[in-house]
Design an enzyme around this catalytic site. Structure first.
Site, mmCIF file in Angstrom:
data_model
loop_
_atom_site.group_PDB
_atom_site.id
_atom_site.type_symbol
_atom_site.label_atom_id
_atom_site.label_comp_id
_atom_site.label_asym_id
_atom_site.label_seq_id
_atom_site.Cartn_x
_atom_site.Cartn_y
_atom_site.Cartn_z
ATOM 1 N N HIS A 1 0.861 -1.182 0.000
ATOM 2 C CA HIS A 1 0.000 0.000 0.000
ATOM 3 C C HIS A 1 0.899 1.234 0.000
ATOM 4 O O HIS A 1 2.075 1.154 0.358
ATOM 5 C CB HIS A 1 -0.947 0.007 1.203
ATOM 6 C CG HIS A 1 -0.255 0.105 2.528
ATOM 7 N ND1 HIS A 1 0.555 -0.908 3.016
ATOM 8 C CD2 HIS A 1 -0.234 1.090 3.459
ATOM 9 C CE1 HIS A 1 1.034 -0.532 4.194
ATOM 10 N NE2 HIS A 1 0.581 0.669 4.491
ATOM 11 N N ASP B 1 5.959 4.751 4.734
ATOM 12 C CA ASP B 1 6.866 3.818 5.421
ATOM 13 C C ASP B 1 6.975 2.479 4.679
ATOM 14 O O ASP B 1 7.798 1.647 5.032
ATOM 15 C CB ASP B 1 6.453 3.604 6.886
ATOM 16 C CG ASP B 1 5.033 3.092 7.055
ATOM 17 O OD1 ASP B 1 4.143 3.530 6.300
ATOM 18 O OD2 ASP B 1 4.815 2.248 7.944
ATOM 19 N N HIS B 2 6.172 2.310 3.627
ATOM 20 C CA HIS B 2 6.242 1.069 2.847
ATOM 21 C C HIS B 2 6.820 1.261 1.445
ATOM 22 O O HIS B 2 7.054 0.284 0.739
ATOM 23 C CB HIS B 2 4.855 0.419 2.760
ATOM 24 C CG HIS B 2 4.400 -0.120 4.078
ATOM 25 N ND1 HIS B 2 4.380 -1.469 4.373
ATOM 26 C CD2 HIS B 2 3.996 0.527 5.203
ATOM 27 C CE1 HIS B 2 3.974 -1.633 5.624
ATOM 28 N NE2 HIS B 2 3.723 -0.432 6.140
ATOM 29 N N HIS C 1 -7.194 -1.773 5.187
ATOM 30 C CA HIS C 1 -6.266 -0.882 5.893
ATOM 31 C C HIS C 1 -6.718 0.583 5.821
ATOM 32 O O HIS C 1 -5.952 1.494 6.116
ATOM 33 C CB HIS C 1 -4.859 -1.075 5.286
ATOM 34 C CG HIS C 1 -3.768 -0.364 6.015
ATOM 35 N ND1 HIS C 1 -3.601 -0.438 7.383
ATOM 36 C CD2 HIS C 1 -2.763 0.438 5.574
ATOM 37 C CE1 HIS C 1 -2.553 0.291 7.741
ATOM 38 N NE2 HIS C 1 -2.033 0.843 6.669
ATOM 39 N N ASP D 1 0.069 -4.169 5.652
ATOM 40 C CA ASP D 1 -0.681 -3.642 6.794
ATOM 41 C C ASP D 1 -2.161 -3.977 6.630
ATOM 42 O O ASP D 1 -2.746 -3.687 5.591
ATOM 43 C CB ASP D 1 -0.553 -2.111 6.857
ATOM 44 C CG ASP D 1 0.837 -1.675 7.265
ATOM 45 O OD1 ASP D 1 1.722 -2.544 7.370
ATOM 46 O OD2 ASP D 1 1.036 -0.463 7.464
ATOM 47 N N HIS E 1 5.992 -5.734 11.460
ATOM 48 C CA HIS E 1 5.351 -4.424 11.582
ATOM 49 C C HIS E 1 5.019 -4.169 13.051
ATOM 50 O O HIS E 1 3.869 -3.927 13.431
ATOM 51 C CB HIS E 1 4.100 -4.362 10.697
ATOM 52 C CG HIS E 1 3.723 -2.969 10.291
ATOM 53 N ND1 HIS E 1 2.820 -2.217 10.988
ATOM 54 C CD2 HIS E 1 4.136 -2.182 9.270
ATOM 55 C CE1 HIS E 1 2.683 -1.041 10.397
ATOM 56 N NE2 HIS E 1 3.473 -0.996 9.361
#
Ligand SMILES: [Zn+2]
Length: 305
Positions: free
Chosen positions: A66, A70-71, A147, A216, A273
């Site tokens: 996604h 942070d990804h 999410h 996530d 995570h």
């Protein structure tokens, strides 16, 4: 390569800590040549790869779960390094709304890359699994997750392999080696001294491995469907306890992961995570062990043979 090797490059949730970098998972698979993929590419992923001794040039594709920074924030730097190292081959970047976000990455800054980024959209609504990558050895499949923004999970599924069983072949009177093996592999059968010998008579089938990475997500029905009988389930576990108004965070809690893993009959489950509120790996490991699960840490390696 004789195995699938998974390296956790980042295991934190949202904010880095002294010990945990942003989300990224590196997977190298058995192949004629070294080949690997990344699942998520948080900030600092290329440096984590360097520290882990992994090869930038072997990356065949990047699968983004996604588009929270942070990804994905590590993509820009990583592709520039690939360019400096001489990459010419286009790089596919998969993800929900990839066709919207990948061109933005291409346009940002002055870049003189010799290769392009190729976006591949992953469906992020509904209950259907989608095959995003398929070759003679494997498939990578996505399914929508929950999410609060478009998000998907990925399954890396290795095809079954057929291995010649020398003892079975010898019992049927075949020589230890010779062109007949090539013929049987190619056509599925061959004649030997007037008898038909099929591939099934002289081989064993080795079941391919399945690895699932949820990215996530909150608990949802697609997780167990995608990870049914997985050899390894890598699951968001931001929380190890009840937190106030967890629905606002849109992540999973340890007991919810345990329930999903059980429903999926996953053979091994690793939690990642991890919220920075948890500083003691020992306590987390003890909590996970109660459910028969493990906790990821940066540079943790898992080998599936
Ligand atoms: Zn997120």
């Amino acid at each position: 390569m004789t195995a699938i090797e998974i390296t956790f490059l980042g295991t934190t949730a949202g904010v880095p800590t002294k010990y945990r970098n942003h989300a990224a998972l590196h997977l190298t698979y058995r192949s004629q040549e070294e080949a690997s993929v990344l699942f998520d590419c948080g900030e600092g992923t290329q440096r984590q790869m360097l520290l882990a001794g992994l090869n930038f040039m072997a990356i065949e594709g990047i699968f983004i779960s996604h588009w929270h920074a942070d990804h994905f924030a590590g993509i820009l730097g990583l592709v520039e390094t690939m360019n400096l190292e001489g990459r010419k081959k286009p790089l596919k970047i998969y993800g929900p709304e990839a066709e919207k976000f990948v061109p933005m990455l291409e346009e940002l800054g002055y870049s003189t890359k010799d290769f392009g980024l190729v976006p591949v959209n992953a469906e992020f609504e509904g209950r259907e699994a989608q095959v995003l990558l398929e070759n003679a050895e494997l498939r990578v499949i996505s399914m929508p997750m929950k999410h609060g923004i478009p998000a998907v999970a990925y399954a890396f599924v290795e095809n079954d392999r057929i291995n010649i069983d020398k003892a079975k072949a010898a019992a049927l009177g075949l020589p230890a080696k010779g062109p007949i093996f090539g013929e049987i592999k190619e056509k599925g059968f061959a004649a030997h001294k007037g008898k038909r010998i099929g591939i099934e008579d002289i081989s064993v089938r080795i079941a391919g491995k399945k690895v699932v990475y949820t990215g996530d997500t909150m608990p949802n029905r697609n997780i167990a469907a995608l990870s049914a009988d997985a050899d390894l389930l890598i699951h968001d576990c931001t929380f190890f306890e009840d937190v106030t108004d967890m629905s606002g965070y849109k992540h999973a809690r340890i007991d919810e992961v345990a329930a999903a893993a059980k429903e999926a009959r996953a053979k091994k489950t690793i939690l990642t995570h991890i919220s920075r509120r948890y500083q003691s790996p020992k306590e987390l490991e003890a909590a996970a062990k109660k459910y028969g699960m493990e906790v990821a840490h940066d540079f943790m390696k898992v080998v599936l043979k």
